[in-house]
Design a protein around this motif. Structure first.
Motif, PDB file in Angstrom:
ATOM      1  N   MET A   1     100.813  10.607 -77.979  1.00 53.00           N
ATOM      2  CA  MET A   1     101.388   9.796 -76.916  1.00 53.00           C
ATOM      3  C   MET A   1     101.803  10.662 -75.718  1.00 53.00           C
ATOM      4  SD  MET A   1     102.237   6.767 -75.914  1.00 53.00           S
ATOM      5  CE  MET A   1     103.398   5.810 -74.955  1.00 53.00           C
ATOM      6  N   LEU A   2     102.390  11.848 -76.012  1.00 54.83           N
ATOM      7  CA  LEU A   2     102.860  12.707 -74.931  1.00 54.83           C
ATOM      8  C   LEU A   2     101.700  13.248 -74.107  1.00 54.83           C
ATOM      9  CD1 LEU A   2     105.667  14.610 -76.860  1.00 54.83           C
ATOM     10  CD2 LEU A   2     105.968  12.823 -75.156  1.00 54.83           C
ATOM     11  N   GLU A   3     100.624  13.683 -74.780  1.00 51.45           N
ATOM     12  CA  GLU A   3      99.451  14.156 -74.035  1.00 51.45           C
ATOM     13  C   GLU A   3      98.799  13.009 -73.272  1.00 51.45           C
ATOM     14  OE1 GLU A   3      96.321  16.525 -75.504  1.00 51.45           O
ATOM     15  OE2 GLU A   3      97.654  17.967 -76.472  1.00 51.45           O
ATOM     16  N   TYR A   4      98.681  11.854 -73.904  1.00 53.83           N
ATOM     17  CA  TYR A   4      98.075  10.702 -73.238  1.00 53.83           C
ATOM     18  C   TYR A   4      98.864  10.348 -71.981  1.00 53.83           C
ATOM     19  CZ  TYR A   4      96.303   6.010 -72.329  1.00 53.83           C
ATOM     20  OH  TYR A   4      95.753   4.902 -71.729  1.00 53.83           O
ATOM     21  N   ALA A   5     100.188  10.391 -72.053  1.00 52.38           N
ATOM     22  CA  ALA A   5     101.015  10.078 -70.886  1.00 52.38           C
ATOM     23  C   ALA A   5     100.737  11.055 -69.751  1.00 52.38           C
ATOM     24  CB  ALA A   5     102.490  10.096 -71.261  1.00 52.38           C
ATOM     25  N   GLN A   6     100.536  12.340 -70.086  1.00 55.06           N
ATOM     26  CA  GLN A   6     100.192  13.315 -69.051  1.00 55.06           C
ATOM     27  C   GLN A   6      98.815  13.013 -68.459  1.00 55.06           C
ATOM     28  OE1 GLN A   6     102.607  16.816 -71.440  1.00 55.06           O
ATOM     29  NE2 GLN A   6     100.593  17.307 -70.640  1.00 55.06           N
ATOM     30  N   ILE A  79      92.584  15.505 -77.482  1.00 51.12           N
ATOM     31  CA  ILE A  79      93.571  14.449 -77.290  1.00 51.12           C
ATOM     32  C   ILE A  79      94.659  14.493 -78.361  1.00 51.12           C
ATOM     33  CG2 ILE A  79      92.461  12.656 -78.660  1.00 51.12           C
ATOM     34  CD1 ILE A  79      93.832  12.106 -75.119  1.00 51.12           C
ATOM     35  N   TYR A  80      94.399  15.242 -79.444  1.00 47.55           N
ATOM     36  CA  TYR A  80      95.370  15.359 -80.534  1.00 47.55           C
ATOM     37  C   TYR A  80      96.127  16.688 -80.512  1.00 47.55           C
ATOM     38  CZ  TYR A  80      92.763  11.328 -82.194  1.00 47.55           C
ATOM     39  OH  TYR A  80      92.163  10.093 -82.279  1.00 47.55           O
ATOM     40  N   GLY A  81      95.889  17.521 -79.487  1.00 49.54           N
ATOM     41  CA  GLY A  81      96.652  18.750 -79.345  1.00 49.54           C
ATOM     42  C   GLY A  81      96.062  19.966 -80.009  1.00 49.54           C
ATOM     43  N   PHE A 162      92.509   1.701 -69.408  1.00 53.24           N
ATOM     44  CA  PHE A 162      93.439   2.562 -70.134  1.00 53.24           C
ATOM     45  C   PHE A 162      94.819   1.906 -70.126  1.00 53.24           C
ATOM     46  CE2 PHE A 162      90.057   5.167 -68.556  1.00 53.24           C
ATOM     47  CZ  PHE A 162      89.916   6.242 -69.409  1.00 53.24           C
ATOM     48  N   PRO A 163      95.471   1.756 -71.267  1.00 49.26           N
ATOM     49  CA  PRO A 163      96.814   1.161 -71.264  1.00 49.26           C
ATOM     50  C   PRO A 163      97.831   2.093 -70.619  1.00 49.26           C
ATOM     51  CG  PRO A 163      96.270   1.961 -73.452  1.00 49.26           C
ATOM     52  CD  PRO A 163      95.027   2.097 -72.630  1.00 49.26           C
ATOM     53  N   ALA A 164      98.707   1.539 -69.800  1.00 50.60           N
ATOM     54  CA  ALA A 164      99.747   2.342 -69.166  1.00 50.60           C
ATOM     55  C   ALA A 164     100.802   2.726 -70.200  1.00 50.60           C
ATOM     56  CB  ALA A 164     100.386   1.561 -68.029  1.00 50.60           C
ATOM     57  N   PRO A 165     101.178   4.003 -70.285  1.00 55.24           N
ATOM     58  CA  PRO A 165     102.157   4.431 -71.290  1.00 55.24           C
ATOM     59  C   PRO A 165     103.587   4.265 -70.796  1.00 55.24           C
ATOM     60  CG  PRO A 165     101.334   6.327 -70.137  1.00 55.24           C
ATOM     61  CD  PRO A 165     100.633   5.136 -69.530  1.00 55.24           C
ATOM     62  N   ASP A 178      95.901   2.658 -80.442  1.00 57.21           N
ATOM     63  CA  ASP A 178      94.721   1.805 -80.618  1.00 57.21           C
ATOM     64  C   ASP A 178      93.608   2.235 -79.674  1.00 57.21           C
ATOM     65  OD1 ASP A 178      93.202  -0.769 -81.245  1.00 57.21           O
ATOM     66  OD2 ASP A 178      93.626  -1.043 -79.102  1.00 57.21           O
ATOM     67  N   TRP A 179      93.939   2.480 -78.413  1.00 59.83           N
ATOM     68  CA  TRP A 179      92.927   2.900 -77.432  1.00 59.83           C
ATOM     69  C   TRP A 179      92.325   4.247 -77.843  1.00 59.83           C
ATOM     70  CZ3 TRP A 179      91.611   6.933 -74.459  1.00 59.83           C
ATOM     71  CH2 TRP A 179      90.659   6.710 -73.453  1.00 59.83           C
ATOM     72  N   ILE A 180      93.175   5.159 -78.283  1.00 59.17           N
ATOM     73  CA  ILE A 180      92.700   6.507 -78.624  1.00 59.17           C
ATOM     74  C   ILE A 180      91.722   6.466 -79.794  1.00 59.17           C
ATOM     75  CG2 ILE A 180      93.414   8.721 -79.603  1.00 59.17           C
ATOM     76  CD1 ILE A 180      95.907   8.560 -77.838  1.00 59.17           C
ATOM     77  N   VAL A 181      92.058   5.763 -80.872  1.00 58.35           N
ATOM     78  CA  VAL A 181      91.171   5.807 -82.042  1.00 58.35           C
ATOM     79  C   VAL A 181      89.853   5.091 -81.767  1.00 58.35           C
ATOM     80  CG1 VAL A 181      93.089   6.026 -83.651  1.00 58.35           C
ATOM     81  CG2 VAL A 181      92.182   3.758 -83.140  1.00 58.35           C
ATOM     82  N   ARG A 182      89.834   4.178 -80.790  1.00 59.88           N
ATOM     83  CA  ARG A 182      88.581   3.483 -80.483  1.00 59.88           C
ATOM     84  C   ARG A 182      87.762   4.197 -79.416  1.00 59.88           C
ATOM     85  NH1 ARG A 182      88.995  -0.756 -77.931  1.00 59.88           N
ATOM     86  NH2 ARG A 182      91.233  -0.823 -77.480  1.00 59.88           N
ATOM     87  N   ASN A 183      88.387   5.022 -78.584  1.00 59.36           N
ATOM     88  CA  ASN A 183      87.674   5.624 -77.454  1.00 59.36           C
ATOM     89  C   ASN A 183      87.585   7.147 -77.498  1.00 59.36           C
ATOM     90  OD1 ASN A 183      87.175   3.309 -75.302  1.00 59.36           O
ATOM     91  ND2 ASN A 183      89.214   2.960 -76.168  1.00 59.36           N
ATOM     92  N   ALA A 184      88.484   7.779 -78.214  1.00 58.25           N
ATOM     93  CA  ALA A 184      88.500   9.242 -78.225  1.00 58.25           C
ATOM     94  C   ALA A 184      88.053   9.837 -79.548  1.00 58.25           C
ATOM     95  CB  ALA A 184      89.905   9.750 -77.877  1.00 58.25           C
TER      96      ALA A 184
END
Length: 403
Positions: A1-6, A79-81, A162-165, A178-184
């Protein structure tokens, strides 16, 4: 979530002050100082550059300049660090061209371009360039300018939004996951784990999340689990790593495998952790007696004899424990390193450091100013020597100054 927000702030939110879009560098031209916004626990002696890569349409070519003798690392974080590097350590200081491609990509590349694979199609570059002169990082800026990114192809269709965090609610967390596991993507070995998330809609799309949050009992359970996880991370981030007396040493930082909690704890303390063979870090929130470090209660001493054995450079940096940022002080010193002007050494070569709120008396100590409250310390050794990796060098305890 933190990386996605960045990623969302820099690559997607055009209203954000840090916006650059995908596949473009944002160069910080000044060293991190108190209030540094992009992430917590930053270095204080390297210039940072950030870029988010979108490889879903094809490779992006990274051009690396001739850095001379200036240390750099282009740290790729999926995306997972999880971390990998094109750096002075892995490729030398000379120039090169590298096609950054996602796992499973097949295709042809231009002559003279080397393939470099990352594990997810959305990838963060956190580049560090050493400022040998902290008062004038002009040379580091010149090296920064030589790094460029060039996509080999352009988007050819609609992407899912992309969903806004916004905020840190349980619902927003699940929408992002949900977005990450389907797109990344995710490792094939985690298929069974990810499949279990479908019970709360994750992996099935936004409508499934809507349905999950229409069930009051499900919502209560999700919120309770989310709150418990955040509390556990807050309590554990300062305990991350293997014990080295009162310090903590890295436990596969940047290469977490199935240790999901450790990964989350490290990223809560500060995103962008590198693999330990590139940067070997220690951190401590406690003195040699096991008591929390607090500049409002005690003065401290730390003596390196010898300093951390590093091929490129070493540093000791102090952070405010409440903000996880560099601590403002009257002499604007946030770090003691191998290039600190006027660095005091004893006759035996030891480096004595006074860590305290008020200026120490005399000139026989190197002063690292502390806040009037809780703080923590991080040792970094860039390009660790074998003595570090093999555990033959460990940091000394931080000792209280007795009245």
């Amino acid at each position: 979530m933190l990386e996605y927000a960045q990623m969302y702030s820099q690559a997607l939110d055009t209203a954000d002050a840090s916006f650059t879009g995908f596949n473009r560098f944002a160069h910080d031209r000044n060293l991190a100082r108190p209030g540094y916004a992009p992430f917590k626990t930053p270095n204080a002696d390297t210039l940072y550059s950030n870029a988010w890569l979108d490889l879903s349409h094809g490779p992006v070519v990274l051009s690396v300049p001739d850095a001379g003798t200036t240390y750099f690392t282009v740290n790729f974080l999926d995306i997972y660090g999880n971390s990998s590097n094109i750096s002075a350590r892995t490729r030398g200081f000379g120039p090169g061209k590298y096609a950054i491609v996602p796992l499973g990509w097949e295709g042809s590349l231009p002559d003279g371009v080397e393939k470099f694979t990352v594990t997810t199609p959305y990838c963060w570059i956190l580049m560090r360039v050493l400022a040998k002169d902290l008062s004038n990082p002009a040379r580091a800026r010149q090296v920064q300018n030589g790094f460029t990114l060039q996509p080999l192809s352009q988007p050819d269709g609609q992407q899912e939004s992309f969903p806004a965090p916004a905020g840190s609610s349980a619902e927003q967390y699940l929408r992002v996951l949900d977005w990450i596991v389907r797109n990344a993507g995710y490792p094939v070995t985690e298929t069974a784990l990810v499949h279990r998330y479908r019970a709360i809609g994750v992996g099935l799309g936004p409508e499934a999340i809507d349905k999950a949050f229409a069930d009051p009992d499900l919502v209560a359970g999700i919120k309770a689990g989310h709150a418990a996880a955040l509390e556990a991370l807050d309590n554990s981030s300062r305990l991350s790593g293997y014990p080295a007396a009162t310090w903590k040493m890295p436990a596969d930082t940047g290469a977490y495998g199935y240790n999901y909690f450790y990964r989350a704890a490290i990223n809560t303390l500060g995103t962008g952790a590198n693999v330990s063979i590139e940067n070997y870090p220690f951190n401590t929130f406690a003195d040699g007696d096991g008591d929390p470090l607090d500049g409002g209660k005690h003065d401290y001493r730390l003596t390196f004899a010898p300093p951390p054995p590093a091929r490129f450079f070493w540093s000791l940096t102090l952070y405010d424990a409440k903000t996880r940022e560099l601590s403002a002080n009257p002499i604007a010193r946030y770090i003691i390193n191998d290039r600190t002007p006027g660095l005091v050494r004893t006759g035996s070569g030891a480096i004595p450091i006074a860590i305290q709120h008020e200026r120490p008396k005399g000139k026989s100590l190197n002063w690292l100013p502390a806040p009037d409250g809780p703080f923590y310390l991080v040792i970094r050794a860039q390009g660790p020597e074998p003595a570090l990796i093999e555990g033959k060098w460990l940091p000394p305890a931080v000792q209280k100054v007795k009245p």
